[in-house]
Design a protein around this motif. Structure first.
Motif, short mmCIF file in Angstrom:
data_model
loop_
_atom_site.label_atom_id
_atom_site.label_comp_id
_atom_site.label_asym_id
_atom_site.label_seq_id
_atom_site.Cartn_x
_atom_site.Cartn_y
_atom_site.Cartn_z
N UNK A 1 44.43 51.53 61.94
CA UNK A 1 44.39 52.86 62.53
C UNK A 1 45.73 53.57 62.36
N UNK A 2 46.73 52.87 61.84
CA UNK A 2 48.04 53.47 61.61
C UNK A 2 48.18 53.71 60.11
N UNK A 3 47.85 54.92 59.67
CA UNK A 3 47.83 55.25 58.25
C UNK A 3 48.85 56.34 57.96
N UNK A 4 49.80 56.01 57.10
CA UNK A 4 50.81 56.98 56.68
C UNK A 4 50.65 57.18 55.17
N UNK A 5 50.05 58.28 54.75
CA UNK A 5 49.87 58.52 53.31
C UNK A 5 51.21 58.67 52.60
N UNK A 6 51.29 58.12 51.40
CA UNK A 6 52.50 58.23 50.58
C UNK A 6 52.09 58.71 49.20
N UNK B 1 51.76 60.63 59.74
CA UNK B 1 50.74 59.65 60.09
C UNK B 1 49.46 60.36 60.51
N UNK B 2 48.32 59.82 60.07
CA UNK B 2 47.05 60.42 60.43
C UNK B 2 46.80 60.30 61.93
N UNK B 3 46.29 61.36 62.56
CA UNK B 3 45.92 61.26 63.98
C UNK B 3 44.76 60.29 64.14
N UNK B 4 44.69 59.66 65.31
CA UNK B 4 43.69 58.61 65.54
C UNK B 4 42.27 59.09 65.28
#
Length: 316
Positions: free
Chosen positions: A208-213, A253-256
């Protein structure tokens, strides 16, 4: 779009994993060595004798050429045939219990082991024959399940040298084996070392913790982006540019509510992130699948309508 990019094993957290499940490849992931050849050689020598071991050693140049120019499964099949054809499976099992663990233990990847041991439930999935790796995997790595290539055995208990269905566990076969083993209760984390592992890693649950790069390459003369050529040459052509450059952009980071924890499906999360990265990089997403693009099922790792394969390329 670029192939999925997964986080380095050194960045994987180990806290709070006791109730989670991991599915990990063996060679290059839990072991430092990316090649299983030394272990095939030990099986050939200890269970088959010196002549068999020499025959296996002599086959290395041809098998390596097969690996890089034809296919990984065919290379594995060749090693398997030379190493075990005609041997009693009980002899192979005896060597796997008494000889191989000593050598496997000296080759354990410290970072891979650090992460793997933190999980409460552990599965190893490998292209190597299951009978060859299972004793070490269970006794020394604490694996609860071992999924590997199965040997074909005749009525007298001897290995025919061929592999049983579904074949060598590489790429899509590896993913299908994990899916059959776990059903709907898929592993929380997948660990792998090479592009052929992407398929099985992407059926694993998403964090659930996604940080696009977003990563863009800048070239001035040579373009390391072949479609139907030899992909292994891409880095070579990229780095012979006078000033090769990577431009890396870390997004928020993507919101939940936009993750699986917020009710989204893995496919929805993957497609959303893919569109986000495309916008940053100046690309436009299409409905063309990777299989259609490259015309090769063996290299398929992600597409808009082919499951959540792309998602792990951006998960933390």
């Amino acid at each position: 779009m670029a192939a999925p990019r997964f986080r380095p094993i050194e960045e994987c957290a180990t806290e709070g994993r006791s109730r989670q499940t991991v599915a990990a490849d063996l060679d290059g992931t839990l072991l430092l060595s990316r090649s299983a050849f030394p272990y095939y050689l030990l099986i050939a020598l200890e269970a088959g004798g010196l002549l068999r071991a020499l025959a296996l050693l002599a086959s290395v140049p041809l098998v390596y050429l097969t690996y890089i120019s034809v296919s990984e499964p065919l290379a594995v099949r060749t090693f398997v045939y030379i190493a075990v054809a005609g041997l009693r499976v009980s002899d192979v099992e005896a060597v796997a219990r008494s000889v191989l663990p000593r050598f496997y233990a000296g080759d354990v990847h410290p970072e891979g082991w650090r992460v793997f041991r933190s999980f409460g439930r552990r599965c190893i999935v490998t292209a190597s024959p299951r009978v060859m790796v299972e004793p070490f995997a269970r006794a020394f790595l604490g694996a609860d399940r071992v999924i590997g290539t199965e040997l074909e055995v005749d009525g007298s208990g001897r290995a025919t040298g061929f592999v049983a269905q579904p074949g060598v566990l590489v790429g899509e076969h590896k993913r299908q084996a994990v899916t059959r083993e776990f059903g709907d209760a898929l592993p929380d984390v997948g660990m792998g070392d090479r592009e052929s592992d992407f398929d099985f890693m992407s059926i694993c649950k998403l964090t659930d913790r996604i940080v696009p790069v977003a990563i863009a390459t800048k070239e001035s003369m040579f373009h390391g982006s072949t479609v139907r050529g030899l992909k292994a040459m891409d880095p070579y052509f990229f780095f012979i540019n006078p000033r090769p450059t990577y431009v890396i952009t870390f997004l928020d980071q993507l919101p939940r509510e936009l993750t699986c924890g917020g009710g989204k499906s893995p496919v929805e999360v993957a497609n959303y992130v893919q569109k986000l990265l495309a916008r940053v990089l100046g690309f436009e997403c299409t409905s063309i699948t990777r299989e259609e693009k490259y015309g090769d099922r063996r290299s398929r790792v992600a597409s808009n309508d082919d499951g959540p394969g792309e998602a792990n390329s951006v998960s933390t």
